[in-house]
Each structure stands twice: as C-alpha cells, then as structure tokens.
Design a protein around this motif. Structure first.
Motif, short mmCIF file in Angstrom:
data_model
loop_
_atom_site.label_atom_id
_atom_site.label_comp_id
_atom_site.label_asym_id
_atom_site.label_seq_id
_atom_site.Cartn_x
_atom_site.Cartn_y
_atom_site.Cartn_z
N SER A 332 -9.43 -58.84 8.60
CA SER A 332 -8.01 -58.57 8.37
C SER A 332 -7.27 -58.27 9.67
N GLN A 333 -8.00 -58.14 10.81
CA GLN A 333 -7.36 -57.85 12.09
C GLN A 333 -7.21 -59.12 12.94
N CYS A 334 -8.32 -59.84 13.16
CA CYS A 334 -8.26 -61.03 14.01
C CYS A 334 -8.35 -62.33 13.21
N HIS A 335 -8.66 -62.22 11.91
CA HIS A 335 -8.72 -63.34 10.97
C HIS A 335 -9.87 -64.31 11.24
N HIS A 336 -10.88 -63.85 11.99
CA HIS A 336 -12.10 -64.65 12.12
C HIS A 336 -12.83 -64.64 10.78
N THR A 337 -13.28 -65.79 10.34
CA THR A 337 -13.93 -65.92 9.04
C THR A 337 -15.36 -66.42 9.22
N ALA A 338 -16.30 -65.64 8.70
CA ALA A 338 -17.71 -66.04 8.77
C ALA A 338 -18.50 -65.22 7.76
N ARG A 339 -19.52 -65.84 7.18
CA ARG A 339 -20.35 -65.11 6.22
C ARG A 339 -21.07 -63.95 6.87
N SER A 340 -21.37 -64.08 8.14
CA SER A 340 -22.09 -63.02 8.85
C SER A 340 -21.25 -61.76 9.04
N ASN A 341 -19.94 -61.84 8.74
CA ASN A 341 -19.09 -60.64 8.83
C ASN A 341 -19.42 -59.62 7.73
N GLN A 345 -23.12 -55.56 0.99
CA GLN A 345 -22.09 -55.69 -0.05
C GLN A 345 -20.89 -54.81 0.24
N ALA A 346 -21.13 -53.60 0.76
CA ALA A 346 -20.04 -52.63 0.93
C ALA A 346 -19.44 -52.61 2.33
N ARG A 347 -20.10 -53.25 3.30
CA ARG A 347 -19.69 -53.10 4.70
C ARG A 347 -19.17 -54.41 5.27
N PHE A 348 -18.03 -54.31 5.98
CA PHE A 348 -17.49 -55.45 6.70
C PHE A 348 -17.51 -55.12 8.19
N ALA A 349 -18.05 -56.02 8.99
CA ALA A 349 -18.11 -55.83 10.44
C ALA A 349 -17.84 -57.17 11.11
N CYS A 350 -16.68 -57.31 11.74
CA CYS A 350 -16.29 -58.58 12.37
C CYS A 350 -17.15 -58.84 13.60
N LYS A 351 -17.68 -60.05 13.70
CA LYS A 351 -18.53 -60.43 14.81
C LYS A 351 -17.74 -60.73 16.09
N GLY A 354 -15.09 -56.80 16.40
CA GLY A 354 -15.81 -55.56 16.16
C GLY A 354 -15.19 -54.66 15.12
N PHE A 355 -14.16 -55.11 14.41
CA PHE A 355 -13.50 -54.29 13.40
C PHE A 355 -14.47 -54.00 12.26
N VAL A 356 -14.53 -52.72 11.86
CA VAL A 356 -15.45 -52.29 10.79
C VAL A 356 -14.65 -51.56 9.72
N GLU A 357 -14.89 -51.93 8.46
CA GLU A 357 -14.20 -51.29 7.34
C GLU A 357 -14.99 -51.56 6.06
N HIS A 358 -14.67 -50.80 5.02
CA HIS A 358 -15.26 -51.08 3.71
C HIS A 358 -14.86 -52.50 3.31
N ALA A 359 -15.80 -53.27 2.80
CA ALA A 359 -15.56 -54.69 2.54
C ALA A 359 -14.43 -54.92 1.54
N ASP A 360 -14.35 -54.09 0.50
CA ASP A 360 -13.30 -54.26 -0.50
C ASP A 360 -11.92 -53.95 0.08
N HIS A 361 -11.84 -52.93 0.95
CA HIS A 361 -10.55 -52.61 1.58
C HIS A 361 -10.11 -53.75 2.50
N ASN A 362 -11.06 -54.31 3.23
CA ASN A 362 -10.73 -55.43 4.11
C ASN A 362 -10.20 -56.61 3.29
N SER A 363 -10.85 -56.91 2.15
CA SER A 363 -10.39 -58.00 1.29
C SER A 363 -8.98 -57.75 0.77
N SER A 364 -8.71 -56.51 0.39
CA SER A 364 -7.38 -56.19 -0.15
C SER A 364 -6.30 -56.37 0.91
N HIS A 365 -6.62 -56.09 2.19
CA HIS A 365 -5.65 -56.32 3.28
C HIS A 365 -5.35 -57.81 3.41
#
Length: 390
Positions: A332-341, A345-351, A354-365
């Motif tokens: 939701s910050q740099c809009h890089h899209t990859a399955r490895s992000n 299930q609960a964690r999102f970490a942009c490769k 480096g943005f880290v957030e709860h996966a559901d919150h990131n999706s809602s953004h």
C-alpha cells in the motif's frame, strides 16, 4: 428507498388458530389455482381468473381480495419459475432437474406467506394492534410489537401490501416502507476500504478489526455439532440440526448488521465513502485449504455487503465496488506486487520498500485507494432497492 419492516404479532390462542386456518386455506387455494393454470396453460392473472375465481370463493371460502391474491400468487410463481429456468438455476434443458421442474404444477407450503392489502389489513399504531381478515371473520385488536425504530418507520412510511407469515411457531407481518433518500455525498474526502476475510470477517483501512477468533471458534463448534447430528440421522437429530441452523443464521445476520452499522457510521461521520471488494466469483478465485474453504462458504459475505450498501444509501454515503485482485499482495506504500510479500497469513512485508503491516490492514488500504480512483473515474454509488430491517 424501499425497506421491509418485520413486526411480531402476539395473537391469543383463538386468534392464532384463525390465522393458521387462513394461511392453510389461502395456500391451498393458490396450489389449486396453480394446478388449473398448469392444466389449462393460463398463467396470467386475467386468463386464470376466468377458470378459478368463482370456485376458489365457493370451495375455499375466501373473500374477493383473498381470492384475487391466490390467483396472482400462482401466476407470480410461474413467472419466477420461468425466470429461474431461463437463468439456469434448474440446470440445462434436458436434464432431469430441468424436466422435473417443467413437468409438474407449482405447490405452495401450507404456511407460506400470504399477502394482505389495505382492504384486508389495517394498522392502529397508537394501540399497536391490527385488524386483519381471516376465514373466520375479521380479527380486531391483534397486538403487534417490535423495536421502537422499526415501529416509527412503519407508522410514517408504510406503503402497499404486507405479508402474513409464520416462522418457528411465531407470527409476523412483513410490511414494505418507502423512505425518502438522503442526499448522496457527491464530494467524499476519501474512502473507507473494507477487506473481507476468513480469520477476520471485516477489516477497515482505519485499522478497525471486526470479529475474528471468538466468532470463528463458535463457527467451528457449530460445524462440528452439525456434522455430528447429520451422521446420527434420526428424526430428533434432524429436527435439532434444523433448529440449530436457524439459530446460526440469526446470529450471523445480527453480527453482519452490527459490523455494517459501525462501518457506515464512521464513513458518514468523517465525510467519506465506502469501498468494498467485488464478491462475484470469490469462491472460484479463492485458493484455500479445505478447512478454510468451509469457513469461506459458511459466512454470508454477500449479506454483509448488501447491509453496508443499503445502510450507506440511507445515510447518503457513496459505495463503490472494486476489483480485489492482488490487494493482499500489493504494497500500500510503494505498490510493488508479489506473492513473496506475504510471508504468512497475517503478516505483510514488502520486499522492495520494507513496509511491514498486518496483511488485512494493508489490503484494506489498497481497497480504499482503488475506491477513490474508481470514484474519480466516474464510478456510481450502488445499493440494493430492497432490504430487511431487523
């Protein structure tokens, strides 16, 4: 804007017996009219009335208005059947189910809902009673009750017919109300993104998480009990399973009402719209394990979406639906899209950033941003024309 208000009747034993006899007579007449329509191929009210009206009044003891409703009810059932056949609900032409639906007349349950117009039903809102026609004569002083908000809407905005229905041994009247619509907020300052999921039913871009572990545990217990009762297979087990299923549906509906009310209230308070995921084909798109599939199919997400939509329409809050593809894999910050992000299930970490957030919150953004872009590009607010107030 149309809303349907359901109020509970509190009849005496004598009144309840008269209402039950009336439902049975009206539905028996409608079933007979449907058989006549099938045999004579007269499936429009005017044509069927010539063959059935006089005998319905004589044979079933119905009044003029009730007889007209029985005929119309039979014709409407065939219209619905035709639409379902055309839409493929009974399979393709030539299949056993399709052929069976075409080869027999429509039948109504003895306690199916019966429509009442203003000649057959009158409301006394000050005393909270109704006067209602039955085959035993007109019943006066039948008490009804409901939530204060519902009764206020009913008294001010009721229009058209009301349906008498018996559910779980209790009597209800379901009335249609025509409410004036609030002015739509044509210039929202943003959109509240709502991510629908399995672990958490709904997560908003404001960071609010609705439901989760407690409800999922209850749902797992419900599934285990339902499976146990189905395996047992006795009459009492089937009866208990049916009663349990009704209880689950009521609880799920109550939860969806509460979630939708909070989301719409927050959007209205902050002058924003609401962005929802487009749910069409969600079961085909989702790649889940078997336990997760059961959870996905058991929760009424479409009901939640429709509750949000009609409450938003009532409040003047715009609602848009967006494509949910890759919202869980996009940063939701740099809009890089990859399955490895999504390392879990609960964690999102942009490769990348480096943005880290709860996966559901990131999706809602991401859903919030897509909602705003869709609105800027000319998307229109959507809401159903009819919804139940409960």
């Amino acid at each position: 804007m149309k809303l349907v208000v359901r109020v509970k009747l509190l009849p005496t034993p004598l009144q309840a017996a008269a209402l039950e006899a009336t439902l049975h007579a009206c539905n028996g007449a409608a079933t007979w009219a449907a058989q006549v329509a099938f045999e004579r191929d007269a499936r429009r009210p005017l044509g069927l009335r010539k063959h059935a009206y006089a005998e319905i009044r004589e044979r079933w003891g119905l009044g003029a208005q009730a007889a007209q409703h029985a005929i119309k009810k039979a014709c409407d059932a065939y219209t619905t059947l035709k639409a379902n056949l055309r839409g493929g609900r009974y399979g393709r032409p030539g299949t056993k189910r399709h052929t069976r639906a075409l080869s027999k007349p429509v039948v109504f349950r003895p306690e199916a809902a019966q429509p009442y117009d203003d000649r057959m039903l009158s409301w006394q809102h000050q005393t909270r009673t109704v006067s209602i026609w039955t085959t035993a004569g007109r019943l006066k002083g039948v008490v009804f009750t409901g939530q204060a908000e519902q009764l206020a809407v009913l008294a001010e905005y009721r229009q058209g017919e009301s349906d008498l229905v018996r559910q779980g041994g209790e009597w209800f009247l379901i009335a249609t109300c025509e409410l004036p619509e609030n002015t739509l907020n044509a210039h929202p300052v943003g959109f509240v993104g709502v991510d629908l999921g399995i672990v958490n039913i709904a997560v908003t871009s404001d960071g609010e998480c609705h439901s989760g572990r407690r409800i999922n545990r209850q749902r797992e217990n419900d599934r285990a009990l339902r499976s146990k009762l189905q395996k047992k297979g006795t009459k009492s087990a089937k009866r208990r399973a049916k009663k349990r299923a009704s209880k689950e549906a009521r609880r799920n509906k109550d939860i969806n009402h509460k979630i939708s009310k909070r989301i719409v209230a927050e959007a209205e308070r902050t002058g924003r719209g609401i962005a929802l995921e487009e749910l069409t084909g969600i079961r085909e798109r989702a790649r889940l394990s078997k336990p997760q599939r059961t959870t996905l199919h058991s929760w009424p997400f479409a009901q939640l979406g429709s509750f949000i939509a009609y409450k938003a329409k009532k409040a003047g809050v715009p609602v848009v639906h967006v494509n949910p593809a890759y919202t869980s894999q996009e940063c939701s910050q740099c809009h890089h899209t990859a399955r490895s992000n999504r390392p879990s299930q609960a964690r999102f970490a942009c490769k990348v950033c480096g943005f880290v957030e709860h996966a559901d919150h990131n999706s809602s953004h991401n859903i919030s941003r897509r909602g705003w872009m869709a609105w800027v590009c000319g998307a229109r607010s959507t809401a159903p024309a009819l919804m139940l107030v409960a």
